[in-house]
Design a protein around this motif. Structure first.
Motif, mmCIF file in Angstrom:
data_model
loop_
_atom_site.group_PDB
_atom_site.id
_atom_site.type_symbol
_atom_site.label_atom_id
_atom_site.label_comp_id
_atom_site.label_asym_id
_atom_site.label_seq_id
_atom_site.Cartn_x
_atom_site.Cartn_y
_atom_site.Cartn_z
ATOM 1 N N THR A 213 0.853 -1.184 0.000
ATOM 2 C CA THR A 213 0.000 0.000 0.000
ATOM 3 C C THR A 213 0.890 1.234 0.000
ATOM 4 N N LEU A 214 0.426 2.276 -0.648
ATOM 5 C CA LEU A 214 1.180 3.532 -0.711
ATOM 6 C C LEU A 214 0.199 4.668 -0.470
ATOM 7 N N ALA A 215 0.592 5.617 0.433
ATOM 8 C CA ALA A 215 -0.277 6.756 0.726
ATOM 9 C C ALA A 215 0.514 7.822 1.456
ATOM 10 N N HIS A 216 -0.066 9.004 1.504
ATOM 11 C CA HIS A 216 0.561 10.107 2.214
ATOM 12 C C HIS A 216 0.136 10.068 3.682
ATOM 13 N N LYS A 217 0.375 8.948 4.295
ATOM 14 C CA LYS A 217 0.089 8.780 5.719
ATOM 15 C C LYS A 217 0.833 7.535 6.200
ATOM 16 N N GLU A 218 0.941 7.395 7.480
ATOM 17 C CA GLU A 218 1.788 6.350 8.036
ATOM 18 C C GLU A 218 1.207 4.960 7.857
ATOM 19 N N THR A 219 -0.066 4.774 8.105
ATOM 20 C CA THR A 219 -0.682 3.443 8.030
ATOM 21 C C THR A 219 -2.036 3.535 7.346
ATOM 22 N N ILE A 220 -2.525 2.381 6.930
ATOM 23 C CA ILE A 220 -3.860 2.266 6.349
ATOM 24 C C ILE A 220 -4.585 1.164 7.100
ATOM 25 N N SER A 221 -5.805 1.441 7.534
ATOM 26 C CA SER A 221 -6.547 0.463 8.325
ATOM 27 C C SER A 221 -6.978 -0.719 7.459
ATOM 28 N N GLY A 222 -7.170 -1.856 8.126
ATOM 29 C CA GLY A 222 -7.654 -3.048 7.450
ATOM 30 C C GLY A 222 -6.574 -3.957 6.922
ATOM 31 N N PHE A 223 -5.302 -3.626 7.178
ATOM 32 C CA PHE A 223 -4.196 -4.434 6.663
ATOM 33 C C PHE A 223 -3.381 -5.071 7.781
ATOM 34 N N ASP A 224 -3.919 -5.037 8.986
ATOM 35 C CA ASP A 224 -3.188 -5.619 10.102
ATOM 36 C C ASP A 224 -3.312 -7.144 10.130
ATOM 37 N N VAL A 225 -4.355 -7.700 9.484
ATOM 38 C CA VAL A 225 -4.548 -9.153 9.422
ATOM 39 C C VAL A 225 -4.586 -9.574 7.962
ATOM 40 N N GLU A 226 -3.793 -10.615 7.620
ATOM 41 C CA GLU A 226 -3.746 -11.092 6.245
ATOM 42 C C GLU A 226 -4.975 -11.961 5.931
ATOM 43 N N PRO A 227 -5.694 -11.656 4.854
ATOM 44 C CA PRO A 227 -6.804 -12.537 4.452
ATOM 45 C C PRO A 227 -6.290 -13.938 4.106
ATOM 46 N N ASP A 228 -7.090 -14.924 4.406
ATOM 47 C CA ASP A 228 -6.734 -16.325 4.144
ATOM 48 C C ASP A 228 -7.417 -16.762 2.845
ATOM 49 N N MET A 229 -6.674 -16.709 1.739
ATOM 50 C CA MET A 229 -7.258 -17.065 0.445
ATOM 51 C C MET A 229 -7.638 -18.537 0.377
ATOM 52 N N ALA A 230 -6.835 -19.386 1.003
ATOM 53 C CA ALA A 230 -7.131 -20.820 0.984
ATOM 54 C C ALA A 230 -8.501 -21.092 1.593
ATOM 55 N N ALA A 231 -8.775 -20.415 2.709
ATOM 56 C CA ALA A 231 -10.081 -20.584 3.345
ATOM 57 C C ALA A 231 -11.188 -20.020 2.466
ATOM 58 N N MET A 232 -10.892 -18.922 1.778
ATOM 59 C CA MET A 232 -11.881 -18.322 0.891
ATOM 60 C C MET A 232 -12.214 -19.257 -0.273
ATOM 61 N N VAL A 233 -11.188 -19.913 -0.810
ATOM 62 C CA VAL A 233 -11.404 -20.860 -1.905
ATOM 63 C C VAL A 233 -12.246 -22.036 -1.422
ATOM 64 N N THR A 234 -11.911 -22.546 -0.228
ATOM 65 C CA THR A 234 -12.683 -23.656 0.334
ATOM 66 C C THR A 234 -14.133 -23.261 0.553
ATOM 67 N N ALA A 235 -14.332 -22.055 1.102
ATOM 68 C CA ALA A 235 -15.697 -21.596 1.358
ATOM 69 C C ALA A 235 -16.473 -21.424 0.059
ATOM 70 N N ALA A 236 -15.784 -20.879 -0.963
ATOM 71 C CA ALA A 236 -16.452 -20.697 -2.251
ATOM 72 C C ALA A 236 -16.839 -22.032 -2.857
ATOM 73 N N SER A 237 -15.976 -23.027 -2.722
ATOM 74 C CA SER A 237 -16.275 -24.356 -3.256
ATOM 75 C C SER A 237 -17.445 -24.980 -2.515
ATOM 76 N N GLN A 238 -17.442 -24.835 -1.187
ATOM 77 C CA GLN A 238 -18.499 -25.438 -0.390
ATOM 78 C C GLN A 238 -19.826 -24.724 -0.554
ATOM 79 N N SER A 239 -19.772 -23.421 -0.865
ATOM 80 C CA SER A 239 -21.024 -22.685 -1.033
ATOM 81 C C SER A 239 -21.809 -23.202 -2.224
ATOM 82 N N GLY A 240 -21.094 -23.784 -3.188
ATOM 83 C CA GLY A 240 -21.768 -24.382 -4.322
ATOM 84 C C GLY A 240 -21.870 -25.885 -4.197
ATOM 85 N N GLU A 241 -21.787 -26.405 -2.970
ATOM 86 C CA GLU A 241 -21.810 -27.844 -2.766
ATOM 87 C C GLU A 241 -23.106 -28.428 -3.318
ATOM 88 N N ASN A 242 -22.930 -29.503 -4.072
ATOM 89 C CA ASN A 242 -24.093 -30.064 -4.739
ATOM 90 C C ASN A 242 -24.886 -30.939 -3.784
#
Length: 741
Positions: A237-266
């Motif tokens: 991230t780049l900005a004219h300030k020291e920090t940007i909120s919402g970046f203190d925790v890394e999103p878990d893409m693996a979990a997102m992929v699993t959730a997306a797959s399960q949401s379409g569970e047949n």
């Protein structure tokens, strides 16, 4: 100087000259001025970066002066290659998901105006580099939102299969866009320089575009899951300030992929028999059929299946479907029975991408065209009137036998193709309602066989999730009304021969204890189209009376045209049946009926002997493998095994045979076969004559055109006067016009 000697050398140099020139003179000049240039001989091994254990990294760059904020999400990517699929696949992924025509661009730049610059950057280079997705924001507060939209789009790329038509259009765009750039000497030279740097060969471009052409939706899915992963992700991230909120925790893409797959569970069952065979067999078995036809709509299940397999779709006319399938030697066919409507297709794996959209549109996007409905209704009506009632006495007798045993109030009592008066009234709305209610995930068992790869299966499973989940159709069956004594229906029609069908309900279905033992006894008595069966020998071979004499404990339609039964005719209830066809006269029909009755009586009283048991056991143990001799039949029987809850059919039968004794078979015969309560059906042109023969037990002596043995002549004297015990009230005459009306 050392750097110059290492790298500025002929093995690292390509001269590109483009324009209106004399090639021979040009090569002469190159030879004159460059021929004495000596190779440096320097080589270097660049170690590959180990990123396997890397966790996602986020870093923030504070800009000293005021500027618009940026979010850049990057991933470790592959090196350029004109022969491997990885980097070309990434190029197509980025065009599909992050170009100016992509959904995320339209959302973030055009509709929501969260960003004013949004692009991907994947430079072609010899060494592996980063794959960039960058967004310049209008407001810093949207930084985490934009990052999450990027990650959600990548999850989509990792979980969906791109439509074949969309992928084909992209490939075409890439080629013509590239060609359009080559409109002047400078552009051609610079373009060649971009690619010649890799292996000093102009054919690199052609090779690359051949790889583009070869890429499938499955290749893109594989590449996305290989490179757009958590352990290769770097977020800036780049900005004219020291920090940007919402970046203190890394999103878990693996979990997102699993959730997306399960949401379409047949919600459907899958029978997977995939193998290395290049021929693909796909079956869509919907657990519905004529047993679910509402009153007044007998035939709606058959008509609905026809509207899916023999009619147009939202995107293709029926003619276009036929033309599309023809070069593939493929299509989508249907078989409809009481509790199973199965749509089947076979196609070579080479043709999957062409076949798939045709098949899928038939299943999920029927056109419900009125002209198709009228045509298919006419076909069904003609199938009943002409093909069955007019031209197929033997099949007609079998179907009347079933309808008479079960009766109008039982779900099995109607003919599979319907009732004539009902069919004439069925509408498009009726078909739509039946499709909506029963063609659901909950009613579906998907059968797969052949070399479908993982991505193709995922694609099919995902697309089938577009069907409504619905409620599982449940069919609660009462036992058919008991037959009292010997009952007969004589269907009167103008015909040259007489057909006989005899049967009664049994309490055994596949998977029940002793079913295989009963199946063995049935095989000995009357294996279909087998000259070793007992009825065949006694009626046809020894007496020359007719063509076929068979017995069954499972529904066996179209036996006139088949040597082996179809799969996917699973039922909760079955009948025992003897089929005697065709007989020359009423007298012959009466005698053949007495003979079949006599042989069944001996079987019930005496059972099989050891030799008969062993020979039948040996035959069945081998014959069962012939029933699944093709991949399609293997899949069909596997679907039946899922329905009945049995192991693989061959294993099921052979295991039961290994543990079976003669006593088991004879006990099973006594417990399940009988002669006291039976339904008889005759098809004849002189119904009154046959009725009088039956109720009077009229003698039916045979005359032969060739000499017979003394034992046959003596036995005939017994058989010709064998009493079947019909009463006047027990024999009904039905005009063929009233059957399945």
């Amino acid at each position: 100087q050392e750097f110059f000697k290492r790298w500025y050398s002929p093995e690292n140099t390509t001269i590109v000259v483009v324009g209106d020139l004399d090639a021979d003179k040009t090569f002469g000049l190159v030879e004159k001025y460059w021929s004495d240039w000596q190779s440096s001989g320097y080589t270097v091994q660049i170690p590959a970066e180990d990123i396997q254990q890397r966790t996602p990294i986020s870093t923030h760059l504070e800009w000293e002066s005021k500027t618009q904020p940026w979010v850049v999400v990057a991933f470790h990517g592959p090196a350029f290659s004109s022969t491997k699929k990885d980097m070309p696949a990434i190029d197509l992924i980025n065009q599909l998901y992050f170009s100016a025509s992509s959904d995320i661009y339209q959302k973030l730049v055009i509709k929501e105006t969260k960003t004013d610059q949004f692009f991907n950057y994947t430079p072609d280079q010899k060494d592996p580099g980063l794959l960039y997705i960058a967004a310049r924001l209008l407001d810093v507060k949207d930084a985490s939102y934009v990052r999450d939209e990027i990650l959600n789009t990548l999850v989509k790329a990792r979980t969906e299969l791109v439509d074949a038509a969309r992928l084909s259009a992209l490939k075409s765009n890439l080629k013509y866009s590239f060609a359009a750039q080559l409109d002047n000497s400078e552009a051609i030279a610079s373009t060649l320089a971009r690619f010649i740097q890799f292996d000093r060969n102009v054919e690199t471009i052609n090779q690359l575009y051949k790889v583009y052409d070869s890429l499938s939706a499955e290749d893109l899915l594989a590449a996305a899951n290989k490179y757009y992963v958590d352990n290769g992700r770097i977020t800036l991230t780049l900005a004219h300030k020291e920090t940007i909120s919402g970046f203190d925790v890394e999103p878990d893409m693996a979990a997102m992929v699993t959730a997306a797959s399960q949401s379409g569970e047949n919600a459907f069952q899958i029978v997977d028999r995939t193998s290395s065979s290049p021929l693909l067999d796909i079956s869509f078995l919907f657990h519905t059929g004529p047993a679910f036809d509402p009153d007044g709509q007998k035939g709606i299940s058959a008509l609905t299946a026809g509207m899916l397999t023999d009619a147009g779709t939202g995107n293709y006319s029926y003619r276009e479907l036929q033309k599309g399938y023809y070069p593939l030697a493929s299509g989508l066919g249907a078989q409809v029975d009481k509790e199973m409507s199965v749509l089947r297709s076979s196609v070579h794996s080479d043709n999957f991408d062409v076949w798939y959209p045709l098949m899928l549109d038939q299943l999920l996007n029927p056109a419900w065209d009125e002209a198709d409905l009228v045509r298919l209704k006419t076909q069904l009506i003609n199938n009943i009137k002409t093909d069955l009632k007019g031209n197929n006495d033997e099949e007609l007798g079998k179907e009347v036998l079933y309808s008479s045993i079960y009766g109008n109030n039982h779900p099995y009592g109607s003919y599979n193709l319907g009732a004539l008066s009902n069919l004439e009234k069925l509408t498009i709305d009726d078909v739509k309602a039946f499709y909506k209610k029963y063609y659901t995930q909950s009613n579906l068992t998907l059968g797969l066989a052949g070399a479908l790869n993982t991505s193709q299966k995922q694609r099919l499973i995902k697309d089938l999730s577009r069907l409504p989940i619905g409620e599982k159709a449940v069919l609660a069956l009462e036992k058919p009304k008991p037959i009292k004594g010997h009952q007969a229906i004589i269907v009167e029609k103008e015909t040259m021969a007489t057909a006989v069908s005899i049967g009664f309900p049994i309490n055994k279905v596949r998977g029940d204890k002793d079913w295989v033992a009963l199946w063995l006894a049935r095989s000995w008595l009357g294996e279909h189209r087998n000259s070793n069966s007992h009825l065949y020998k006694r009626i046809r071979e020894e007496r020359g009376m007719n063509y076929g004499d068979y017995s069954y404990i499972e529904y066996f339609p179209r036996g006139m045209f088949r040597t082996q039964p179809n799969a996917n005719l699973g039922r909760q209830q079955q009948i025992f049946q003897m089929w005697v066809r065709p007989l020359r006269t009423n007298n012959d029909a009466h005698f053949a009926t007495r003979t079949a009755y006599y042989e069944l009586d001996k079987l019930v009283k005496n059972g099989l002997n050891q030799e008969q048991f062993e020979s039948s056991k040996n035959f069945i143990s081998k014959y069962v493998s012939l029933l699944v001799k093709s991949q399609g039949r293997q899949l069909g029987y596997a679907l039946d095994s899922a329905y009945y809850g049995t192991p693989d059919f061959v294993k099921y039968v052979q295991t039961e045979l290994d543990n079976m004794t003669l006593d088991d078979v004879n006990r099973t015969i006594r417990e399940n076969l009988q002669l006291e309560n039976m339904q008889f059906v005759f098809i004849t042109k002189d119904a009154n004559d046959l009725k009088q023969r039956l109720i009077n037990d009229t003698s039916s002596p045979l005359t032969y055109n060739s000499p017979k043995s003394d034992s046959i002549i003596e036995e005939d004297k017994l058989l010709q006067d064998l009493k079947l015990g019909f009463t006047d009230k027990a024999v009904k005459i039905v005009p063929v016009e009233d059957v399945f009306k």
